[in-house]
Write an enzyme that holds these catalytic residues in place. Sequence first.
Site, PDB file in Angstrom:
ATOM      1  N   GLU A  16       8.191   2.885  -8.825  1.00  0.00           N
ATOM      2  CA  GLU A  16       9.328   3.030  -7.909  1.00  0.00           C
ATOM      3  C   GLU A  16      10.655   3.301  -8.592  1.00  0.00           C
ATOM      4  O   GLU A  16      11.487   4.024  -8.065  1.00  0.00           O
ATOM      5  CB  GLU A  16       9.447   1.781  -7.023  1.00  0.00           C
ATOM      6  CG  GLU A  16       8.358   1.705  -5.978  1.00  0.00           C
ATOM      7  CD  GLU A  16       8.590   0.590  -4.982  1.00  0.00           C
ATOM      8  OE1 GLU A  16       9.759   0.369  -4.597  1.00  0.00           O
ATOM      9  OE2 GLU A  16       7.619  -0.068  -4.587  1.00  0.00           O
ATOM     10  N   ASP A  54       5.275  -1.010  -6.189  1.00  0.00           N
ATOM     11  CA  ASP A  54       5.385  -2.472  -6.196  1.00  0.00           C
ATOM     12  C   ASP A  54       4.222  -3.149  -5.466  1.00  0.00           C
ATOM     13  O   ASP A  54       3.678  -2.603  -4.498  1.00  0.00           O
ATOM     14  CB  ASP A  54       6.707  -2.901  -5.552  1.00  0.00           C
ATOM     15  CG  ASP A  54       7.894  -2.602  -6.451  1.00  0.00           C
ATOM     16  OD1 ASP A  54       7.668  -2.277  -7.636  1.00  0.00           O
ATOM     17  OD2 ASP A  54       9.045  -2.688  -5.987  1.00  0.00           O
ATOM     18  N   GLU A 100       5.698  -3.096   1.178  1.00  0.00           N
ATOM     19  CA  GLU A 100       6.506  -1.871   1.055  1.00  0.00           C
ATOM     20  C   GLU A 100       5.964  -0.979  -0.046  1.00  0.00           C
ATOM     21  O   GLU A 100       5.923   0.247   0.085  1.00  0.00           O
ATOM     22  CB  GLU A 100       7.968  -2.235   0.776  1.00  0.00           C
ATOM     23  CG  GLU A 100       8.677  -2.942   1.907  1.00  0.00           C
ATOM     24  CD  GLU A 100       8.783  -2.091   3.156  1.00  0.00           C
ATOM     25  OE1 GLU A 100       9.180  -0.921   3.055  1.00  0.00           O
ATOM     26  OE2 GLU A 100       8.456  -2.604   4.248  1.00  0.00           O
ATOM     27  N   ARG A 141       9.424 -10.365  -5.214  1.00  0.00           N
ATOM     28  CA  ARG A 141       9.253 -10.453  -3.755  1.00  0.00           C
ATOM     29  C   ARG A 141       7.889 -11.059  -3.469  1.00  0.00           C
ATOM     30  O   ARG A 141       6.882 -10.375  -3.489  1.00  0.00           O
ATOM     31  CB  ARG A 141       9.392  -9.072  -3.106  1.00  0.00           C
ATOM     32  CG  ARG A 141      10.815  -8.532  -3.158  1.00  0.00           C
ATOM     33  CD  ARG A 141      10.964  -7.234  -2.368  1.00  0.00           C
ATOM     34  NE  ARG A 141      12.335  -6.777  -2.418  1.00  0.00           N
ATOM     35  CZ  ARG A 141      12.820  -5.950  -3.340  1.00  0.00           C
ATOM     36  NH1 ARG A 141      12.026  -5.509  -4.294  1.00  0.00           N
ATOM     37  NH2 ARG A 141      14.088  -5.580  -3.325  1.00  0.00           N
ATOM     38  N   HIS A 159       0.633 -13.043  -4.250  1.00  0.00           N
ATOM     39  CA  HIS A 159       1.142 -12.796  -5.595  1.00  0.00           C
ATOM     40  C   HIS A 159       1.554 -14.112  -6.230  1.00  0.00           C
ATOM     41  O   HIS A 159       1.755 -15.118  -5.562  1.00  0.00           O
ATOM     42  CB  HIS A 159       2.348 -11.851  -5.560  1.00  0.00           C
ATOM     43  CG  HIS A 159       2.071 -10.551  -4.867  1.00  0.00           C
ATOM     44  ND1 HIS A 159       1.009  -9.749  -5.209  1.00  0.00           N
ATOM     45  CD2 HIS A 159       2.698  -9.924  -3.846  1.00  0.00           C
ATOM     46  CE1 HIS A 159       1.008  -8.682  -4.425  1.00  0.00           C
ATOM     47  NE2 HIS A 159       2.015  -8.775  -3.588  1.00  0.00           N
TER      48      HIS A 159
END
Length: 925
Positions: free
Chosen positions: A7, A80, A84, A306, A350
């Site tokens: 990204e 990522d 998203e 995130r 995660h």
Amino acid sequence: MNVVIVESAAKAKTINKYLGSGYKVIASYGHVRDLPAKDGSVEPDQDFAMHWEVDPKSQKIMREISEALKKADKLILATDPDREGEAISWHILQILNQKKALNKNTEVERVAFNAITKQSILAALKEPRKIDEPLVDAYLARRALDYLVGFTLSPVLWRKLPGSRSAGRVQSVALRLVCDREAEIEAFRTDEYWTIEALLSTAKGEDVKSRLVAIDGTTLKKLDIKDEATATAIRQALIGRDFRVASIEKKATKRNPYPPFTTSTLQMDASRKLGFSAKQTMQIAQRLYEGVDIGGETVGLITYMRTDGVQIVPEAVGHIRDVISAEFGRNYTPFAREYKTKAKNAQEAHEAIRPTDPRRKPDQVRKHLEKDQAALYDLIWKRTIASQMAAADIEQTAAEIEVKGADGKAYGMRANGSVLMFDGFLKVYEEGRDDRVRTIEKGKDDTSDDDENRRLPPLAVGDHLKDKEISADQHFTQPPPRFSEATLVKRMEELGIGRPSTYASTMAVLVDRDYVRIEKKRLVPEDKGRLVIAFLESFFKKYVEYDFTADLEEKLDLISNDELAYKDVLRDFWRDFMAAVGEIKDLRVGDVLEALNEMLGPHVFPDKGDGSDPRLCPKCGSGRLSLKISGKYGAFIGCGNYPECNYTRQLTQSADGDANALDGKILGYNDDGVAVTLRTGRFGPYIQLGEAVGDEKPKRSSIPKGIDAATLDFEKALQLLSLPREVGVHPTEGGVITAGLGRFGPFIVHENGEAKTYVNVESVEDVLTIGLNRAVTLIAEKRAGGGKSRFQRNAPKVLKDLGEHPSEGGVVQVLEGRYGPYVTHNKVNATVPRAKDPASLTMDEAVALIAERIANGGGKKSKASRSAKPKAAAKSAKPAKAAAAEKPAKSASAAPAERKASKPAAAKKAAKAAAPAKKLARAKA
């Protein structure tokens, strides 16, 4: 060759170093396409077909990817590791397939890097997978829902509540939380109460602090001692009496460490301890994740930022425990701790946010980091280390003390204290604390926490204590505190509203829309925000309910787990939502305003306390006050007897009282006997000389910031009405120098023919008192500074010098401009977001703002690009050019009407053709 898509450019650079020449790493710079900001991007009638658009910047990136794939054996999508990121990979693959840019033999793999280290990257490449379709479906559902809510509700708001900006699925619920808290504060009524405390002394002279908790065997409640007379009588009854220890209770407790950071807990503690906004925290964390230069090597310092997860992989836990043993000893690492997520609707599988290598201590990397980066890394490192440390051992002691009062009553006192027997994880880290919500229901007073942290001397049952001091202290109950960013994030997480990746952007939208302002790090709802929420609660209540929004989040999670079809969710939502929209389609604005009058009544029409009608017009005495809406000026309060009565005021009254009570107040009479009056309009107080005569309007002057309307005197009012005032004639150049107030603040201007030189001055007082000599000096200084524009401003003030641009060179500075603070580099200016303190801006944040500005078409164009269009025009329009050459050239000083008349017809036509695009751009803004 293998093509890897990530990204960010920083990440691409780092990964390229690790993978070597057999790989080409390309940055997508986030999303490559999105739903256009116009009607029809999602079509419910066509089974929720979604029409995506690739912006020009992303088209260039997709061409680069397509070109690289011509010689590639494998495409590795390494965006990522969250929803998203999965969506970005899906979008890229969709575009490549549509363009037929993928060879039949080209393999496509999806990998996720949880940390940007060589070991993590190589390990991830060994475990490729396919794109997670259910996760993409959850993204599509979320994006469609957000679009449908925004593009359906916002136009309704514009029509029924002119001046409002937008509504959103998560944004509006977050705003409701802020507004509801403000309503609680306004409705709160303070109660007085008293406490009795005794400073006692043991036989050895050691102090014991105690508090009255019971009278004649009855436990006291917080508000039982209501007045000074009662408190004084109790105090007198205790002075000089014999205090005896009746019982002692000791209890050993353990305090366990906190789990490692998730996105929300990192934002909360960074706000509490470092004063960072949610957006600022995420920007700094992004840089730490992508990598910083340490000794010539780019190193990712933390894992992905995130996440909802609190677990840490066993290998990392081992490294953490090794660090603890080496630094503090084996007694601080009794066993490996495992954590499970407790947050409602936690979804991302995660790791928690942790250092990629716990052995890399904050002191070792501090010199390589900017101040804010070092502070955040220190916070993450300490929280991670503490999460695997031993619990703290605390001994809590409570001593019950009896005393017979002079009035014959039995009084019970209590002394609380605690002793830290073993510090455990507290040696490294203690979580920041939010303001307590002080309520009667809590039953706690302002010093209860001090009692728990106090250390008591050795006491035994039967010990006699003497009083050194008996005090009676007055207190008042306090309303709940306003939300900070940290406490709002915490509350949203508790309710299951939004996701870690959306908290920061939600906060930013509320501030950018002028729905909320940040005041002393607290979120204060603006009148505009309260109006929007009142409207939504009145006519779309279901869609700003906390349970409804949380339930929708749960459905999105079920979609991501492949347990629910995303179009079924969209159909159910759209059917009910459109029914609600249809119900208010024919509702008149007057009906809307009356509903808002009732809902916002306590806020905009507060009780005067004398029994009178708070909505009675103070000017005419018969009209009823009501909300009024102006498409140009927004909402204000006006009299129902308009136009006979022209009373207006702003929505809320000032903190100094009702400024409208001053409306029409006569401050004095000038030399001609004309009254100078104080007035209140929809934009606040102003002063007026005389009254309107026919079409001739009276002279008026607004009251500048810093001058209190309630204390404005006649002399100051005359001075303001005299503006703009003539300071004098320039002694050497001629021309008049004038002082006045403008839209950009107080100023002086020297007019000499057509030339004008403007100079901003510091305050209103300067405008009122500045003399000719000082004005001439300021004008000379301004000209020496090199200003060339007709409206010359002072050189912008440098708020922060950030140093050389890390990749392009050239100084990066934060400046104070006429429209607010901005970042500048090589003639590219980028506005600093309103919620961001310009003094705390880092180089990383500045570079990101500048890059975003350039990506959106900002900045100076090169000479080549500036000259390209005229050349093209010359080729295709030679006859027009020849005709133009026969006309005499217009001078730069031609009259405006003449310049307008000379505008080529082609240019007019082009401007007309561009109008729809401009309109769309404004709608997007």
